[in-house]
Design an enzyme around this catalytic site. Structure first.
Site, short mmCIF file in Angstrom:
data_model
loop_
_atom_site.label_atom_id
_atom_site.label_comp_id
_atom_site.label_asym_id
_atom_site.label_seq_id
_atom_site.Cartn_x
_atom_site.Cartn_y
_atom_site.Cartn_z
N GLU A 32 13.21 56.26 56.93
CA GLU A 32 14.01 55.07 56.62
C GLU A 32 15.35 55.06 57.33
O GLU A 32 15.82 54.02 57.76
CB GLU A 32 14.29 55.00 55.11
CG GLU A 32 13.10 54.66 54.27
CD GLU A 32 13.49 54.52 52.81
OE1 GLU A 32 13.18 53.47 52.23
OE2 GLU A 32 14.09 55.45 52.24
N TRP A 83 16.92 37.87 53.35
CA TRP A 83 15.83 38.74 53.84
C TRP A 83 14.67 37.78 54.06
O TRP A 83 14.11 37.25 53.10
CB TRP A 83 15.49 39.79 52.78
CG TRP A 83 14.56 40.86 53.25
CD1 TRP A 83 14.89 41.99 53.93
CD2 TRP A 83 13.14 40.91 53.06
NE1 TRP A 83 13.76 42.74 54.18
CE2 TRP A 83 12.68 42.09 53.66
CE3 TRP A 83 12.21 40.06 52.46
CZ2 TRP A 83 11.33 42.45 53.67
CZ3 TRP A 83 10.87 40.42 52.46
CH2 TRP A 83 10.46 41.61 53.07
N LYS A 113 17.00 46.18 49.53
CA LYS A 113 17.19 47.12 48.43
C LYS A 113 16.20 46.89 47.29
O LYS A 113 15.59 47.82 46.80
CB LYS A 113 18.63 47.00 47.93
CG LYS A 113 18.99 47.95 46.80
CD LYS A 113 19.16 49.35 47.32
CE LYS A 113 19.48 50.36 46.24
NZ LYS A 113 19.14 51.72 46.70
N HIS A 173 -7.48 70.44 56.85
CA HIS A 173 -8.57 69.46 56.74
C HIS A 173 -8.41 68.33 57.74
O HIS A 173 -9.08 67.30 57.62
CB HIS A 173 -8.65 68.92 55.31
CG HIS A 173 -8.87 70.01 54.31
ND1 HIS A 173 -10.07 70.67 54.21
CD2 HIS A 173 -8.03 70.60 53.41
CE1 HIS A 173 -9.97 71.61 53.27
NE2 HIS A 173 -8.74 71.59 52.78
N ARG A 188 20.85 43.54 50.00
CA ARG A 188 19.69 42.79 49.52
C ARG A 188 18.98 42.04 50.64
O ARG A 188 17.93 41.42 50.42
CB ARG A 188 20.12 41.79 48.44
CG ARG A 188 20.82 42.43 47.26
CD ARG A 188 21.08 41.42 46.20
NE ARG A 188 19.86 40.97 45.59
CZ ARG A 188 19.26 41.56 44.58
NH1 ARG A 188 19.79 42.64 44.03
NH2 ARG A 188 18.15 41.09 44.09
N LYS A 219 12.96 59.71 53.56
CA LYS A 219 14.39 59.58 53.90
C LYS A 219 14.58 59.62 55.41
O LYS A 219 15.37 58.87 55.96
CB LYS A 219 15.22 60.71 53.26
CG LYS A 219 15.39 60.66 51.74
CD LYS A 219 15.90 59.38 51.17
CE LYS A 219 14.78 58.47 50.80
NZ LYS A 219 14.98 57.46 49.81
N ASN A 242 16.48 33.07 45.98
CA ASN A 242 15.90 34.40 46.13
C ASN A 242 14.51 34.36 45.52
O ASN A 242 14.38 34.10 44.33
CB ASN A 242 16.78 35.43 45.40
CG ASN A 242 16.17 36.82 45.41
OD1 ASN A 242 15.28 37.10 46.21
ND2 ASN A 242 16.65 37.68 44.53
N GLY A 243 13.49 34.57 46.33
CA GLY A 243 12.12 34.54 45.82
C GLY A 243 11.22 33.79 46.78
O GLY A 243 11.56 33.58 47.94
O1 M6R Z 1 14.16 49.55 42.92
P1 M6R Z 1 12.95 50.44 42.97
O2 M6R Z 1 13.24 51.85 42.64
O3 M6R Z 1 11.83 49.91 42.12
O4 M6R Z 1 12.45 50.37 44.47
C1 M6R Z 1 11.26 50.97 44.85
C2 M6R Z 1 11.18 51.12 46.35
O5 M6R Z 1 11.20 49.87 46.97
C3 M6R Z 1 12.33 51.98 46.90
O6 M6R Z 1 12.33 53.24 46.32
C4 M6R Z 1 12.19 52.12 48.41
O7 M6R Z 1 11.12 52.94 48.73
C5 M6R Z 1 13.49 52.61 49.02
N1 M6R Z 1 13.57 52.10 50.35
C6 M6R Z 1 13.61 54.10 49.02
O8 M6R Z 1 14.67 54.60 49.73
#
Ligand code: M6R
Length: 598
Positions: free
Chosen positions: A483, A81, A593, A499, A29, A480, A107-108
């Protein structure tokens, strides 16, 4: 975004260690910094004269960290974070008030923190960080001059603007008070040992209990040695906890012999995709009925979930249903067209993504029916939805989404088959798909991907193309790689190439071509030929060989479902590229996450 964890009445009397272990499970997180605050046991009361909370904070990932905090049975901890204030020890949570007897984890984002900070400074409060969080500790400190601690925390929390979840530890009463509005919180009850837990997510305490209560917005809990009391933050009245037994197993939140959660979760797809096909039949058929009745269908999500939404649009189109899809963060201008004959299908792993929740709230305001295609249980999205399709892929710990994506994709595919009145056929095809995935996971096939990853490690750019269903697959494939390896990977619809994009292709530029044996096979191969003519290195990911491919990663021929296998190749390649390039596959830099801020 940020992990909250706390224990009250820790049976080992080593609450700091329990919190540290729990924080390791929540590190996905946020991993900019971490910290713990504890009320030390009387026998260790020489620490801080025994009259203050003892605190430890560090920047960076928790990794194999150990803690030297004293014994005690009540502690809180946080993994951050960063939003307000850089990554520093001072900005790490918990944050103390001036007396050192109150500490806050959060958190927030407190949107109105600056007004409070100015007032508090005028009143003589000393601030030690640049965070928005610290004002909470000082506000509570002010209020306890005239109110009991519980009341002081509740009224402070009610004055905050924004989506927030907080945990407060009070030295004097040895109580933990937590409040929720928009950011997730869950409590766990270990009845046998009479110890109680607070977390942003269940894996943090799954080792001790699976009996949980997910807090709703405007709910608060007061946790003492006597147990957990639940309150409504609007009325201040006590409510009854609704404890549920989760069917999650401890192994779900462990690496189970794999070097990383990411690899474990990629491999688990052999089971999770098939499992998804055995659930939600009633809900899927109910939803299909609404779609056939002419409800306007909108699919939304962010990141990986948005590519799932896009794939869903193709699945539905194949069955003659027109739908729209949006990245949830771009939906607001269109939400005004939602009405009571609109279905908004919101896709999310966490069910807590702020952009998705904002979009859903806007549609709900216009009386649209909300469908949640969600993996994590007890989430905000799940509670906002009229129909819930819980995809049950189990806890996804790696920051990068894999098994949740394929479970959501399978659910949308089943929905499209239900629209065609062929639900049972869809179910059979999904089960068959699950079995066919073995082909990608053989040692030989994995070694081939490792060799491919080695050959790409020093490249600067990778391009990925796909057409129709393979277009969202290509988007996810490229995400993927980005990231997990930080390599620049970009996906395009094959038709877009000529294009403009084709200008980027030079000699040996790696170009992945995702394809299936479908009616656009010829067209995607023509695009591959165009890339080849510009000197690109063409790597097919497809269930067939072709003269246009310089090399091919063969995937099983599964008709429309081939995209599952094609994406999984991207997941594995991203993983091995990440390893080769020295990245942490479970915790890519700068990501969290669940993105609970706008
Ligand atoms: O929890 P969620 O599926 O709503 O999250 C959405 C995106 O933040 C999440 O899919 C993000 O793109 C990940 N890093 C994908 O691996």
């Amino acid at each position: 975004m940020c992990g909250i964890f706390a224990v009250v009445n820790d049976k080992t009397n080593n609450a700091a260690q329990t919190v540290l272990t729990g924080l390791k499970k929540l590190e996905y997180r946020g991993y900019d910094s971490w910290g713990i605050a504890i009320k030390s046991a009387p026998s260790t009361s020489e620490v801080d004269g025994g009259q203050k909370l003892v605190i430890e904070k560090h920047i960076g990932k928790i990794g194999d960290a150990k803690t030297n905090l004293p014994a005690g049975n009540t502690a809180i901890g946080h993994t951050r974070w960063a939003t307000h204030g850089g990554v520093s020890d001072a900005n790490a949570h918990p944050h103390l008030d001036c007396t050192g007897k109150l500490a806050v984890i959060h958190n927030g984002i407190v949107e109105n923190y600056l007004e409070f900070k100015e007032e508090l400074i005028k009143k003589g409060h000393q601030f030690s960080s640049e965070t928005d969080t610290e004002i909470i500790a000082h506000l509570v400190e002010e209020k306890i001059k005239s109110q009991p601690i519980t009341q002081a925390v509740f009224t402070t929390f009610n004055s905050l603007i924004g989506s927030n979840a907080i945990g407060v530890i009070d030295f004097d009463s040895e109580t933990i008070i937590a409040c929720r509005n928009g950011s997730p919180l869950v409590v766990g009850v270990d009845e046998k040992n009479q110890q109680y837990f607070l977390g942003s997510d269940v894996p943090a305490f799954l080792k001790y209990t699976n009996k949980v209560h997910f807090l709703d917005d405007s709910e608060a809990v007061v946790i003492t040695k006597k147990g957990i009391r639940l309150f409504d933050l609007k009325t201040g009245k006590e409510k009854k906890l609704s404890i549920q037994n989760l069917d999650w197993k401890l192994e779900d939140a462990e690496k189970g012999g794999y070097p990383h959660f990411l690899l474990k979760e990629i491999m688990e797809q052999k089971e999770t995709i098939g499992k998804t096909a055995s659930i939600n039949e009633k809900e899927i058929k109910e939803l299909a009925k609404l779609i056939k009745e002419g409800y306007k269908t909108i699919l939304i999500g962010c990141g990986t979930a948005s590519y799932c939404a896009l794939a869903g649009k193709y699945f539905l189109a194949n069955e003659g249903i027109i739908s729209q899809n949006y990245g949830a963060y771009e939906y607001l201008p269109f939400s005004k067209f939602a009405d009571k004959k609109t279905l908004v299908i919101a896709i999310s792993q966490s069910g807590e993504t702020a952009d998705t929740l904002i979009a859903v709230r806007a549609a709900k305001k216009n009386r649209a029916k909300i469908v949640a295609v969600v993996n994590a249980r007890g989430s905000t999205l799940e509670r906002m939805a009229d129909i819930v399709l819980a995809v049950s892929a189990g806890p996804e710990i790696a920051v990068v989404s894999t098994k949740a994506f394929t479970a959501q994709l399978a659910t949308l595919y089943l929905l499209s088959k239900a629209v065609e009145n062929k639900y049972d056929e869809g179910k059979k095809l999904i089960k068959n798909l699950s079995e066919s995935l073995d082909q990608i996971f053989t040692v030989q096939s994995i070694n081939r991907l490792i060799d491919l990853a080695k050959s790409l490690i020093d490249k600067e750019h990778i391009f990925v193309i796909g057409k129709h269903l393979n277009f969202p697959a290509a988007m996810e494939f490229a995400l993927k790689i980005k990231e997990t390896s930080y390599l620049h990977a970009e996906a395009f619809a094959a038709g877009e190439l000529k294009h403009g994009v084709i200008t980027l292709i030079q000699k040996e530029t790696p170009c992945f071509v995702l394809a299936s044996k479908d009616d656009v096979k010829g067209e995607i191969l023509s695009s591959a030929a165009e890339l080849k003519a510009r000197g690109g290195r063409i790597i097919g990911v497809a269930p067939f060989e072709s003269a246009e491919f310089d090399e091919v990663i063969k995937t099983p021929d599964l008709g429309n479902l081939t995209i599952f296998a094609n994406v999984i190749v991207g997941q594995l390649l991203g993983y091995y590229l990440g390893i080769g390039r020295g990245a942490d596959p479970d915790k890519p830099r700068n990501l969290a996450k669940s993105v609970t801020v706008k």
